[in-house]
Design an enzyme around this catalytic site. Structure first.
Site, PDB file in Angstrom:
ATOM      1  N   LYS A  39     -61.402  35.076  56.400  1.00  0.00           N
ATOM      2  CA  LYS A  39     -60.108  35.645  56.712  1.00  0.00           C
ATOM      3  C   LYS A  39     -59.183  35.385  55.536  1.00  0.00           C
ATOM      4  O   LYS A  39     -59.459  34.453  54.796  1.00  0.00           O
ATOM      5  CB  LYS A  39     -59.536  35.051  57.998  1.00  0.00           C
ATOM      6  CG  LYS A  39     -59.020  33.599  57.831  1.00  0.00           C
ATOM      7  CD  LYS A  39     -57.873  33.321  58.744  1.00  0.00           C
ATOM      8  CE  LYS A  39     -56.579  33.120  58.054  1.00  0.00           C
ATOM      9  NZ  LYS A  39     -56.165  31.767  57.730  1.00  0.00           N
ATOM     10  N   HIS A  49     -62.955  30.573  61.185  1.00  0.00           N
ATOM     11  CA  HIS A  49     -63.619  29.281  61.422  1.00  0.00           C
ATOM     12  C   HIS A  49     -63.305  28.696  62.796  1.00  0.00           C
ATOM     13  O   HIS A  49     -64.015  27.830  63.274  1.00  0.00           O
ATOM     14  CB  HIS A  49     -63.340  28.287  60.286  1.00  0.00           C
ATOM     15  CG  HIS A  49     -62.000  27.622  60.338  1.00  0.00           C
ATOM     16  ND1 HIS A  49     -60.856  28.204  59.890  1.00  0.00           N
ATOM     17  CD2 HIS A  49     -61.627  26.413  60.813  1.00  0.00           C
ATOM     18  CE1 HIS A  49     -59.840  27.379  60.063  1.00  0.00           C
ATOM     19  NE2 HIS A  49     -60.275  26.284  60.633  1.00  0.00           N
ATOM     20  N   GLU A  96     -48.814  22.092  63.443  1.00  0.00           N
ATOM     21  CA  GLU A  96     -49.210  21.201  62.347  1.00  0.00           C
ATOM     22  C   GLU A  96     -47.991  20.465  61.812  1.00  0.00           C
ATOM     23  O   GLU A  96     -46.901  21.053  61.705  1.00  0.00           O
ATOM     24  CB  GLU A  96     -49.834  22.017  61.201  1.00  0.00           C
ATOM     25  CG  GLU A  96     -51.123  22.714  61.588  1.00  0.00           C
ATOM     26  CD  GLU A  96     -51.697  23.554  60.453  1.00  0.00           C
ATOM     27  OE1 GLU A  96     -52.646  23.111  59.804  1.00  0.00           O
ATOM     28  OE2 GLU A  96     -51.179  24.649  60.205  1.00  0.00           O
ATOM     29  N   LYS A 145     -65.665  26.286  65.999  1.00  0.00           N
ATOM     30  CA  LYS A 145     -65.246  24.971  66.512  1.00  0.00           C
ATOM     31  C   LYS A 145     -65.903  24.690  67.855  1.00  0.00           C
ATOM     32  O   LYS A 145     -66.101  25.592  68.662  1.00  0.00           O
ATOM     33  CB  LYS A 145     -63.722  24.925  66.649  1.00  0.00           C
ATOM     34  CG  LYS A 145     -63.009  24.825  65.308  1.00  0.00           C
ATOM     35  CD  LYS A 145     -61.519  24.727  65.526  1.00  0.00           C
ATOM     36  CE  LYS A 145     -60.761  24.737  64.225  1.00  0.00           C
ATOM     37  NZ  LYS A 145     -60.567  23.423  63.624  1.00  0.00           N
ATOM     38  N   LYS A 190     -45.833  25.272  60.896  1.00  0.00           N
ATOM     39  CA  LYS A 190     -45.996  24.172  59.942  1.00  0.00           C
ATOM     40  C   LYS A 190     -44.793  23.239  60.091  1.00  0.00           C
ATOM     41  O   LYS A 190     -43.709  23.657  60.517  1.00  0.00           O
ATOM     42  CB  LYS A 190     -46.004  24.701  58.504  1.00  0.00           C
ATOM     43  CG  LYS A 190     -47.105  25.725  58.227  1.00  0.00           C
ATOM     44  CD  LYS A 190     -48.409  25.062  57.879  1.00  0.00           C
ATOM     45  CE  LYS A 190     -49.454  26.082  57.479  1.00  0.00           C
ATOM     46  NZ  LYS A 190     -50.818  25.549  57.545  1.00  0.00           N
ATOM     47  N   HIS A 214     -56.816  33.205  64.226  1.00  0.00           N
ATOM     48  CA  HIS A 214     -57.307  32.034  64.963  1.00  0.00           C
ATOM     49  C   HIS A 214     -56.833  32.018  66.422  1.00  0.00           C
ATOM     50  O   HIS A 214     -57.620  31.845  67.352  1.00  0.00           O
ATOM     51  CB  HIS A 214     -56.855  30.739  64.289  1.00  0.00           C
ATOM     52  CG  HIS A 214     -57.300  30.593  62.866  1.00  0.00           C
ATOM     53  ND1 HIS A 214     -58.508  31.058  62.426  1.00  0.00           N
ATOM     54  CD2 HIS A 214     -56.713  30.026  61.794  1.00  0.00           C
ATOM     55  CE1 HIS A 214     -58.638  30.775  61.126  1.00  0.00           C
ATOM     56  NE2 HIS A 214     -57.561  30.159  60.728  1.00  0.00           N
ATOM     57  N   ASP A 269     -51.285  34.137  59.027  1.00  0.00           N
ATOM     58  CA  ASP A 269     -52.141  32.999  58.693  1.00  0.00           C
ATOM     59  C   ASP A 269     -52.840  32.433  59.934  1.00  0.00           C
ATOM     60  O   ASP A 269     -53.973  31.967  59.853  1.00  0.00           O
ATOM     61  CB  ASP A 269     -51.281  31.907  58.034  1.00  0.00           C
ATOM     62  CG  ASP A 269     -52.104  30.748  57.494  1.00  0.00           C
ATOM     63  OD1 ASP A 269     -53.098  31.019  56.786  1.00  0.00           O
ATOM     64  OD2 ASP A 269     -51.769  29.582  57.780  1.00  0.00           O
TER      65      ASP A 269
HETATM   66  C1  BG6 Z   1     -56.380  28.077  58.030  1.00  0.00           C
HETATM   67  C2  BG6 Z   1     -54.941  28.361  57.667  1.00  0.00           C
HETATM   68  O1  BG6 Z   1     -57.063  29.286  58.257  1.00  0.00           O
HETATM   69  O2  BG6 Z   1     -56.418  27.271  59.201  1.00  0.00           O
HETATM   70  C3  BG6 Z   1     -54.196  27.048  57.439  1.00  0.00           C
HETATM   71  O3  BG6 Z   1     -54.900  29.147  56.489  1.00  0.00           O
HETATM   72  C4  BG6 Z   1     -54.335  26.142  58.640  1.00  0.00           C
HETATM   73  O4  BG6 Z   1     -52.823  27.290  57.149  1.00  0.00           O
HETATM   74  C5  BG6 Z   1     -55.794  26.000  59.051  1.00  0.00           C
HETATM   75  O5  BG6 Z   1     -53.803  24.876  58.302  1.00  0.00           O
HETATM   76  C6  BG6 Z   1     -55.925  25.255  60.351  1.00  0.00           C
HETATM   77  O6  BG6 Z   1     -57.294  25.016  60.595  1.00  0.00           O
HETATM   78  P1  BG6 Z   1     -57.795  23.673  61.198  1.00  0.00           P
HETATM   79  O7  BG6 Z   1     -59.262  23.829  61.364  1.00  0.00           O
HETATM   80  O8  BG6 Z   1     -57.415  22.580  60.231  1.00  0.00           O
HETATM   81  O9  BG6 Z   1     -57.067  23.487  62.503  1.00  0.00           O
END
Ligand code: BG6
Length: 478
Positions: A139, A169, A207, A173, A331, A231, A226
């Site tokens: 992505k 990704h 986050e 998980k 963020k 996600h 993002d």
């Molecule tokens: C990424 C984003 O795809 O996923 C990031 O670009 C983000 O900004 C991250 O921090 C979060 O993934 P994970 O697995 O750390 O929760």
């Protein structure tokens, strides 16, 4: 002897390769998975195989310690390297190291995806006469609906849909996969996952971190592109989809697309109650004072990129009609939490003494991805002692206490690519349907400004306008 499979990593000198791909491949080596896989790095750097091996070793020491001598010896023997750009004549050099099935992982900046896919095509590397050929794309797949369609047209010039593996990704998980198992391998949950029993669903990915050096990328992206479009939308479709009649990659993905297609479109006149955006201002995060987004390096002083986005989705389906699905991500917030939380309606009558309905905690079922991988059910049980009073108890399972699980998403996804299992990857119609959902917001957010929120807070106050009367966002600290 069957030909050995090859994984060619395009962008082998980059950050994604060092932080995520090489550690995942090495952990799979430790598990004795993919032991015959030949790994070929490809990048602009004029390295030889020895220099690449030294680079890999350094990355593993940093991102996947400890590196055992034995495993390293086996792993390093399988590494090779070629250099060049993304044009067909240069990429053709990969033919020297490929003699059978091969996967090409584009660990590249998104702007180069189309060129790389076509360069591989020009070199004839998509040709399957010696075994399956696969293209793996990270992505973001486009930056909006139109650009994702253009990218799809470029990529599909030489690659068939069943050769393309689009990675999100979050689908690798543990918790994401566990939602499917927990929903469909048990009898008790499915009958109550509907508007008769569910009051609301909150999907959160918050986050405390800022941009971690990715200023240029992030300023063009923002929280919606993002995190939410991909996600969180994946967590949403898996939570809301109908039970598939069989475990089949086509059926599963059809069901996910159905969910996205049944989202009620955002209407410009009602956006205030359906979406909110924010941008962090200076504040305190993780025990230190941090600058605001506009003071970060490489961020234009008048940037209107959102670092927080929240939306409220509604589904026009028999199952979910009237149940709000709230999604938010940002963020520099107060906590690090990723979860899917389902609130059930209260029972129709309150039988037990001294527990007034109004004070009674509702039942929540929470699938937590971060910081720990748990499933938690908040329910009521008898308060120990004389009398018949109830009190909330938490039934909780820690199914992945192992810290390494945090990174396991790529371990699993790489295995699936090599084995050719499409289930945890995105089909193009899914990507397109997700862009269709968010496109009206992207258009609306081209003007105006996001609401500032203090770094270390729970985000902008305007996110509360999305909630039904009486609802509250769940805390960001578990
Ligand atoms: C990424 C984003 O795809 O996923 C990031 O670009 C983000 O900004 C991250 O921090 C979060 O993934 P994970 O697995 O750390 O929760």
């Amino acid at each position: 002897m069957p030909a050995r499979p090859t994984l060619a990593i395009l962008g082998a000198s980059g950050d994604l390769t060092a932080r995520l791909l090489l550690p995942a491949l090495f952990r799979n080596e430790n598990r004795e998975e993919l032991e015959t896989l030949r790994i070929v790095g490809y990048a602009l750097e004029d390295w030889d195989a020895e220099t690449f091996r030294a680079h890999v070793r350094q990355s593993l020491d940093e991102f996947a310690p400890p590196v055992s001598q034995d495993a390293w010896r086996r792993f390093s023997e399988r590494l090779d390297y070629r250099s060049g750009d993304m044009t067909g004549p240069k990429l053709a050099v990969l033919e020297e190291v490929i003699d059978g099935p091969a996967s090409f992982y584009l660990a590249l900046p998104p702007g180069v995806f189309a060129e790389a896919a076509q360069g591989l095509g020009d070199a004839g590397l998509q040709d399957e006469s010696k075994g399956p050929r696969r293209l793996v794309i990270e992505k973001p797949f486009g930056t909006d609906l139109a650009s994702s369609r253009a990218l799809e047209a470029d990529v599909s010039r030489d690659w068939r849909e069943d050769q393309i593996f689009r990675i999100d990704h979050f689908l690798g998980k543990e918790t994401t996969q566990n939602i499917l198992v927990f929903r469909f391998a048990n009898r008790f949950l499915e009958p109550v996952l509907n508007s008769q029993h569910v009051r609301q669903v909150q999907i959160t990915a918050s986050e405390t971190l800022g941009l971690e050096g990715r200023y240029k990328y992030y300023d063009k992206s923002g929280a919606m592109r993002d995190m939410l479009q991909n996600h969180l939308m994946q967590l949403f479709t898996i939570t809301a989809m109908e039970p598939p009649p069989l475990w089949d990659e086509r059926v599963l993905r059809d069901h996910k697309v159905e969910v996205l297609k049944s989202v009620k479109p955002f209407e410009p006149a009602h956006l205030e109650h359906r979406a909110a955006r924010g941008q962090y201002a200076a504040g305190r995060s993780g025990g230190e004072t941090v600058p605001g987004y506009l003071e970060e390096p490489d961020i234009p002083a008048d940037s209107i990129t959102e670092t927080y986005a929240a939306i409220r989705l509604e589904l026009d389906t028999w199952r979910w009609k009237g149940v709000p699905f709230y999604m938010r991500s940002g963020k520099r917030l107060s906590g690090d939490i990723t979860e899917i939380a389902i609130e059930f309606k209260r029972p129709p009558s309150q039988l037990f003494r001294e527990t007034r309905l109004a004070q009674c905690e509702p039942n929540w079922l929470v699938f937590r991805v971060k910081p720990d991988e748990t499933i938690e059910l908040v329910a009521h049980a008898k308060k120990p002692g004389l009398g018949m009073e109830s009190h909330p108890v938490s039934l909780r399972t820690d199914y992945a206490a192992d810290r390494s699980a945090e990174y396991a998403a790529y371990d699993q996804l790489l295995l699936d690519v090599i084995e050719g299992d499409h289930t945890p990857f995105l089909r193009y119609d899914e990507v397109e349907a997700a862009w269709e959902v968010v496109q009206p917001l992207l258009d609306a957010w081209e003007s105006g400004t996001p609401e500032p929120y203090e770094a270390g807070s729970d985000g902008p106050a305007s996110a509360d306008r999305l909630l039904e009367h009486g609802d509250r966002w769940r805390p960001l600290i578990p």
